[in-house]
Design a protein around this motif. Structure first.
Motif, mmCIF file in Angstrom:
data_model
loop_
_atom_site.group_PDB
_atom_site.id
_atom_site.type_symbol
_atom_site.label_atom_id
_atom_site.label_comp_id
_atom_site.label_asym_id
_atom_site.label_seq_id
_atom_site.Cartn_x
_atom_site.Cartn_y
_atom_site.Cartn_z
ATOM 1 N N SER A 1 6.223 15.437 6.423
ATOM 2 C CA SER A 1 5.126 15.681 5.924
ATOM 3 C C SER A 1 4.273 14.351 5.632
ATOM 4 O O SER A 1 3.237 14.500 5.179
ATOM 5 C CB SER A 1 4.891 16.715 5.006
ATOM 6 N N GLY A 2 4.763 13.216 6.053
ATOM 7 C CA GLY A 2 4.152 12.073 5.894
ATOM 8 C C GLY A 2 4.813 10.997 4.991
ATOM 9 O O GLY A 2 4.748 9.994 4.834
ATOM 10 N N ALA A 3 5.743 11.667 4.247
ATOM 11 C CA ALA A 3 6.551 11.016 3.015
ATOM 12 C C ALA A 3 7.453 9.815 3.531
ATOM 13 O O ALA A 3 7.487 8.747 2.865
ATOM 14 C CB ALA A 3 7.227 11.941 2.288
ATOM 15 N N ILE A 4 8.058 9.840 4.700
ATOM 16 C CA ILE A 4 8.700 8.821 5.455
ATOM 17 C C ILE A 4 7.847 7.496 5.563
ATOM 18 O O ILE A 4 8.230 6.466 5.437
ATOM 19 C CB ILE A 4 9.589 9.071 6.511
ATOM 20 N N GLY A 5 6.895 7.773 6.231
ATOM 21 C CA GLY A 5 5.931 6.588 6.433
ATOM 22 C C GLY A 5 5.283 5.890 5.390
ATOM 23 O O GLY A 5 5.300 4.704 5.134
ATOM 24 N N TRP A 6 4.651 6.923 4.295
ATOM 25 C CA TRP A 6 4.094 6.449 3.076
ATOM 26 C C TRP A 6 5.283 5.685 2.270
ATOM 27 O O TRP A 6 4.869 4.761 1.627
ATOM 28 C CB TRP A 6 3.335 7.370 2.287
ATOM 29 N N GLN A 7 6.498 6.155 2.209
ATOM 30 C CA GLN A 7 7.570 5.503 1.501
ATOM 31 C C GLN A 7 7.924 4.221 1.994
ATOM 32 O O GLN A 7 8.122 3.068 1.206
ATOM 33 C CB GLN A 7 8.880 6.260 1.385
ATOM 34 N N ASP A 8 7.834 3.955 3.156
ATOM 35 C CA ASP A 8 7.720 2.671 4.096
ATOM 36 C C ASP A 8 6.878 1.684 3.524
ATOM 37 O O ASP A 8 7.258 0.620 3.066
ATOM 38 C CB ASP A 8 7.732 2.757 5.426
ATOM 39 N N VAL A 9 5.587 1.909 3.642
ATOM 40 C CA VAL A 9 4.548 1.006 3.104
ATOM 41 C C VAL A 9 4.415 0.810 1.452
ATOM 42 O O VAL A 9 4.310 -0.160 0.995
ATOM 43 C CB VAL A 9 3.150 1.635 3.372
ATOM 44 N N TRP B 1 -8.576 14.829 4.245
ATOM 45 C CA TRP B 1 -9.180 13.452 4.579
ATOM 46 C C TRP B 1 -8.309 12.282 5.008
ATOM 47 O O TRP B 1 -7.062 12.464 5.061
ATOM 48 C CB TRP B 1 -9.977 12.901 3.131
ATOM 49 N N ARG B 2 -8.805 11.418 5.717
ATOM 50 C CA ARG B 2 -7.847 10.164 5.859
ATOM 51 C C ARG B 2 -8.517 8.873 5.719
ATOM 52 O O ARG B 2 -9.669 8.954 5.513
ATOM 53 C CB ARG B 2 -7.884 10.475 7.604
ATOM 54 N N GLY B 3 -7.728 7.656 5.345
ATOM 55 C CA GLY B 3 -8.289 6.438 5.093
ATOM 56 C C GLY B 3 -7.082 5.656 5.177
ATOM 57 O O GLY B 3 -6.089 5.827 5.894
ATOM 58 N N ILE B 4 -7.479 4.570 4.661
ATOM 59 C CA ILE B 4 -6.552 3.095 4.780
ATOM 60 C C ILE B 4 -6.116 2.928 3.328
ATOM 61 O O ILE B 4 -6.937 2.713 2.264
ATOM 62 C CB ILE B 4 -7.007 2.128 5.611
ATOM 63 N N ALA B 5 -4.954 2.352 3.158
ATOM 64 C CA ALA B 5 -4.428 2.035 2.043
ATOM 65 C C ALA B 5 -3.337 1.020 1.948
ATOM 66 O O ALA B 5 -2.753 0.801 2.881
ATOM 67 C CB ALA B 5 -3.628 3.218 1.192
ATOM 68 N N ALA B 6 -3.142 0.281 0.966
ATOM 69 C CA ALA B 6 -2.032 -0.762 0.943
ATOM 70 C C ALA B 6 -1.081 -0.583 -0.257
ATOM 71 O O ALA B 6 -1.396 -0.113 -1.307
ATOM 72 C CB ALA B 6 -3.034 -2.244 0.781
ATOM 73 N N PRO B 7 -0.018 -1.448 0.017
ATOM 74 C CA PRO B 7 1.006 -1.307 -1.187
ATOM 75 C C PRO B 7 0.541 -1.748 -2.408
ATOM 76 O O PRO B 7 -0.692 -2.413 -2.655
ATOM 77 C CB PRO B 7 2.064 -2.417 -0.613
ATOM 78 N N LYS B 8 0.821 -1.045 -3.530
ATOM 79 C CA LYS B 8 0.109 -1.338 -4.890
ATOM 80 C C LYS B 8 0.526 -2.813 -5.314
ATOM 81 O O LYS B 8 1.661 -3.512 -4.696
ATOM 82 C CB LYS B 8 0.912 -0.427 -5.935
ATOM 83 N N ASN B 9 -0.263 -3.578 -5.883
ATOM 84 C CA ASN B 9 -0.273 -4.934 -6.175
ATOM 85 C C ASN B 9 -0.534 -6.027 -4.869
ATOM 86 O O ASN B 9 -0.217 -6.951 -5.333
ATOM 87 C CB ASN B 9 1.182 -5.194 -6.918
ATOM 88 N N THR B 10 -0.879 -5.389 -4.056
ATOM 89 C CA THR B 10 -1.625 -6.250 -3.054
ATOM 90 C C THR B 10 -2.574 -7.044 -3.768
ATOM 91 O O THR B 10 -3.487 -6.649 -4.447
ATOM 92 C CB THR B 10 -2.230 -5.544 -1.901
ATOM 93 N N PRO B 11 -2.742 -8.429 -3.563
ATOM 94 C CA PRO B 11 -3.703 -9.585 -3.990
ATOM 95 C C PRO B 11 -5.087 -8.851 -3.971
ATOM 96 O O PRO B 11 -5.439 -8.346 -2.667
ATOM 97 C CB PRO B 11 -3.458 -10.729 -3.342
ATOM 98 N N VAL C 1 -3.532 6.927 5.333
ATOM 99 C CA VAL C 1 -3.261 8.016 4.404
ATOM 100 C C VAL C 1 -4.061 9.447 4.495
ATOM 101 O O VAL C 1 -5.137 9.182 4.795
ATOM 102 C CB VAL C 1 -3.468 7.568 2.785
ATOM 103 N N THR C 2 -3.352 10.268 4.113
ATOM 104 C CA THR C 2 -4.120 11.803 4.401
ATOM 105 C C THR C 2 -4.053 12.420 2.894
ATOM 106 O O THR C 2 -3.124 11.855 2.028
ATOM 107 C CB THR C 2 -3.674 12.501 5.502
ATOM 108 N N VAL C 3 -4.407 13.602 2.826
ATOM 109 C CA VAL C 3 -4.661 14.400 1.737
ATOM 110 C C VAL C 3 -3.303 14.766 1.165
ATOM 111 O O VAL C 3 -2.988 14.945 -0.057
ATOM 112 C CB VAL C 3 -5.483 15.644 1.726
ATOM 113 N N GLU C 4 -2.039 14.828 2.067
ATOM 114 C CA GLU C 4 -0.784 15.151 1.601
ATOM 115 C C GLU C 4 -0.267 14.098 0.574
ATOM 116 O O GLU C 4 0.807 14.376 0.067
ATOM 117 C CB GLU C 4 0.227 15.060 2.934
#
Length: 327
Positions: free
Chosen positions: A80-88, A256-266, A101-104
């Protein structure tokens, strides 16, 4: 003499400390200033063919005018999206691996299906928002949502409703509809909305609880029909389709859908990506793809997007507790 020389040496060493510190910090700072100096990967955590994939590809194309490097789509479906998000989440926080990213992102952690939360990613921009809808094959015996729900009630647990995976927003939408109408569905998970819709087309399931965007092509071709949308008002392109509220079912739910980066990105990289995202979102070609796909444009900056994530996380935690939805 020896003492004097030693004192001079100590003073010289101390005077070099700020320079050494600056030199040590220079590589990271220079890297951020040079960003991006290679292609940026945009991870889509679902199979190609759905609304999320269509939005990602349109967004990547729209960034070409505003970035010196290309944005490359990488599909990493599953869970349900967890594999891709864990990768990022695990990626180096340098801005070269981003996620759609989506609401999941706000539902999976409450089911124990993800070890991360929305707080493990840095939001950049929300681009879209869409409501859920119930869609069946064009040759299905139900022409209204009332007929579909009556059939579900008569054959409790037999009607199969496809979704984008256990814990996905489309799974929750169908489960919430069960709760509101006292019916029971056979929930059938897939690795994204695209595969679920294809299964419906093939007659392997009875319905899908996905957004209008994911079925619009087949509805327009006369192969599928949408019975109701879970929105406050009728959806553009689906003006003839009633809302559940019009049918006296008080349920509004969507994604919803949007764009996100890993935490602590400069911060300077996030700022750059925010600017590019806003510019891309305003490109006529991007808006045209959204309109063609019946994807609702709903831009929000990083601050507003994070507030939406926090609000939805709290809402879905309560909803899943009420419906007793577990892994």
């Amino acid at each position: 003499m020896i003492r004097f020389a030693s004192k001079l040496q100590r003073l010289a060493a101390l005077s070099l400390l700020p320079v050494a510190a600056l030199l040590a910090a220079a590589p990271a700072s220079a890297q951020s200033r040079d960003y991006p100096n290679k292609p940026v990967e945009l991870v889509v955590p679902f199979q190609p063919g759905g609304g999320t994939d269509a939005l990602a590809r349109a967004f990547a194309d729209a960034t070409r005018k505003h970035m010196p490097q290309s944005m490359i789509i990488v599909n990493k479906p599953g869970a349900s999206g967890a594999i891709g998000w864990q990768d990022v989440v695990n990626a180096k926080p340098d801005g070269y691996r981003l996620a759609v990213v989506t609401v999941e992102l706000t539902t999976l952690p409450h089911m124990g299906l993800a070890k991360f939360t929305y707080e493990d990613l840095a939001p950049i921009a929300r681009l879209n928002a869409d409501q859920a809808a119930i869609t069946v094959r064009a040759d299905a015996p139900w022409n209204t949502i009332e007929e579909f729900l009556a059939a579900a009630k008569n054959d409790s647990g037999k009607l199969s409703v496809g979704n984008a995976g256990n814990g996905s927003i489309w799974h929750l939408a169908a489960a919430a509809l069960e709760d509101k109408t006292s019916v029971k569905f056979n929930h059938t998970p897939f690795q994204g909305a695209g595969p679920a819709v294809l299964a419906l087309m093939g007659g392997h399931i009875d319905a899908v609880a996905v957004s209008p965007a994911e079925v619009t092509t087949y509805v327009q071709a006369g192969k599928l029909k949408t019975l109701a949308v879970m929105a406050e008002q009728r959806v553009k392109g689906f003006e003839k389709v009633p809302t559940l509220k019009e049918r006296n079912i008080d349920l509004v739910i969507g994604t919803w859908r949007g764009i996100a980066a890993p935490k602590n990105t400069p911060p300077e990289v996030i700022a750059y990506l925010k600017t590019v995202s806003q510019q891309a979102a305003n490109e006529p070609a991007f808006r045209e793809v959204l309109d063609k796909q019946n994807l609702g444009f709903a831009y929000a900056d990083d601050v507003a997007f994070k507030a939406t994530m926090a609000k939805d996380s709290a809402y879905f935690k309560t909803l899943m507790g009420k419906l007793d939805i577990k892994n």
